[in-house]
Structures are given as C-alpha cells and as structure tokens.
Design a protein around this motif. Sequence first.
Motif: not given
Length: 406
Positions: A194-220
């Motif tokens: 917002k401060d830089m005049g931009m916007a972001v989205t964490y929406m999982p799938k923005l366009k059909k032919d584009m990779a989606g937004n995952g939230m992979h989680i590593h753990m042990f």
Amino acid sequence: MTEWVYANLTDIMGKVHTIALRKDYESFFKNGIGIDGSSIPGFASVNRSDLVAKPDMRTFVKIPWRHDEYLVLLKTYYEDNAFDKDPKNVAEKADLALKEMGYEAVLRPELEFFVLNENGRGNTHYFEPPYSDVTFEYRKKVSEAVQDMGIPIRYHHHENASGQIEVELLWIDGVELTCDYTIYTKIVSKWLAKDMGMAVTYMPKLKKDMAGNGMHIHMFLKKNGENIFRGDNEISQEARYFIGGILEHMPYITALTNPTINSYKRLNGGLEAPRYLAWGYRNRSTLIRVPARMKDIEVRNADSSANPYLAFSLIILAGLDGIKKKIEPSEPVDYDLYALSKEKLKEYPALPESLEDAIELMESDEFVKYALGNELYDTFIDMKKLEIEEFLQAITDWEIKKYRDI
C-alpha cells in the motif's frame, strides 16, 4: 509525539482486525481490552459478545519503517478462560499436545503471493534476476522489514508466474510462534505494498494458465533437542509414522488447509499443486516431499488463503496421531504423478475436488472436531456452507460470456 501500538486479532478465516492504542496505555498491557466479539465474523453472538483481548508480549515488536509505532498480536478470553473460537488458542493447544509427548515442532513456511500491478515487462520467470524483475525492490523491502522485526528470512525470489513472489521464513520453534510470524509477514507484505502504491493477493489461483499460490510448510520434531526425523539414506521411523498420520487425516482437514472455493482451482489445475495422497523422496509431484537432506518433510497442498493457526495446527496434530497409532504410510513414490494417465491416477486416493466435498468430509470426522473444539468446528463449517451458498447464487463473468447469446 504519541507512540502507537497496533494490536492485531486474527479471525476464524485468517483475516486481521486491528485496534490502535497509545503505548502508554498501561491498563491494556496489564489487563487487556474489552472488544465486541459479535463484530468479528463467527466469533460470538450478541448475548455473549463481551470478550477480552490481551496482548501476547512475545509478539510485541517495533515497526521498522515507521517512527515510534509498534505491533502486537492479541489472544482473546471469555470470562477469564481462553476463548474457544480464537485460532491462536488452537495453535497453543497444538504446542501443548507436542509437549505432552515430549516433542517440539520446528517449522519453516513458504509464502507465495501476487503483486497485482506488476506490469509484465520482460519475460518474468522463476528466479527472475533483479535487473528485469519489477517486483524486486518491493520483495526486498518486505524481507528486510520482516527480518528487522526479528523474524528470520531464508530467502525471497520471483516465482513461476508473472508478478508472483515467494518469501520463505527460516526455522521457527513452535507452532504458535510460526503462525504469528506468518501473520506478521502477511501484514508487512500488504502494508508495504500500500505504501508503495501497489497491491498484493494471496488468492490461491489468479488465472487458469498461471501457477497458484501455495503455502508449503516444512517441519520436523525435536526430542531432547535432537531432530528425530533425521536419517542417513531415508528418514526415521517416527517421521514415517508422522507422514502416515498426515496422509490419513488430510482429506478431512483439507477444508482448513485449502479453505476457499478458489483453492480447488489450484489443486485441480496441476502446475505442482498436489492432489494425490502420496509421499516421496525429492519428489515435488507428491503431497508430502522429503527433501534431499533427510531431516524434514514438506507438506505441499496447503495454499496461501489458509489460516495458519488452523492449518499448521491440524497438520501437526495429524502427524502426532500417526506417531501415537504407528500409522505406516504407503511406499514412497519415485516417479512423476503428473505424468500418469487419468486411469492410472484413479489408483491413488485423492483430496476432495471442491470446497463442498471438503466440508462434507470434515463434517464426518471426529478427529477434526476434537482438535478444533465443538464451537469452532461448528462455526467454521457453518461459515463455509454460507460461502458456498453465496457462490452458487452468484452470476460469474464466465456464465455471462458462455450463455449470453443463447
């Protein structure tokens, strides 16, 4: 000059609600502040709406890019008891369950999101170099701000789709603190945009032919300070049981790891979004990947719309159930699941195909109900059913384009 503290509450769906308080408001730090729980979606009915929100001082931190302003995360209480519907309290319970078994979880989340007004100059691609990546200065500022807040960053980079970036945190001890740091990273990413005049989205799938937004989680898991997942040529037996528990419970917790209607556009769209209940060494086509160093596992199906307090907690609790019951997973997969025919893929159990299917599975499962508690479990399901109903009544652009000229 007045010093301000922005106190943040995360609701059931993972949205942040903020109140600004003077830093010299001593009563807030001692006793918390009263809030109207009925104004937080799903939290409380009007007749039980008087909640107390108390600051979690572990999360009190200065905002690096603002003068004399601070952040803190809130935990809510009802009549002096931890409020059952507060997602942050679910993560605390997960840490307690680990402690009771003599374990501590160590986690490393990966956050993927889109910069919406990225203008596409050049051919943006995976690991786009700084001189051609118009998101570079933005993601660098996000990463530096998060690090200045005491949150360890492993790296940041451009992802596969145009305008898509990833910020990956370093190892964090504890489920609740990992979730706290994930929420803070999201807050910083949106605020600086917002401060830089931009916007972001964490929406999982923005366009059909584009990779989606995952939230992979590593753990042990650690026991007595030692990583109990680590192996030489393969992971330990405890890690296998942990994987077995996750794979057994995942269809029933998918509504939490992939909680939106849009989530299933990502899961059903390929492009490294795993749908099948399989695991493998170094294999990114499986739902659970064991990286080459044989010291942790990566759960790959969750997406960026998930509430981390709910998603991470349920994954950990599912893994613990696997250890308790000694659930042996199927044999690891060493081939590309995406390359298999549709007929061959039918041999593998899969995640639900839609949010409606995921909710139906969740409703049938006592494990999820026990882990969340009755009130949060029922409320989450009711809210998601309403979301599905709203979607079914909506008229989409696709429908207008498809049927307008009939």
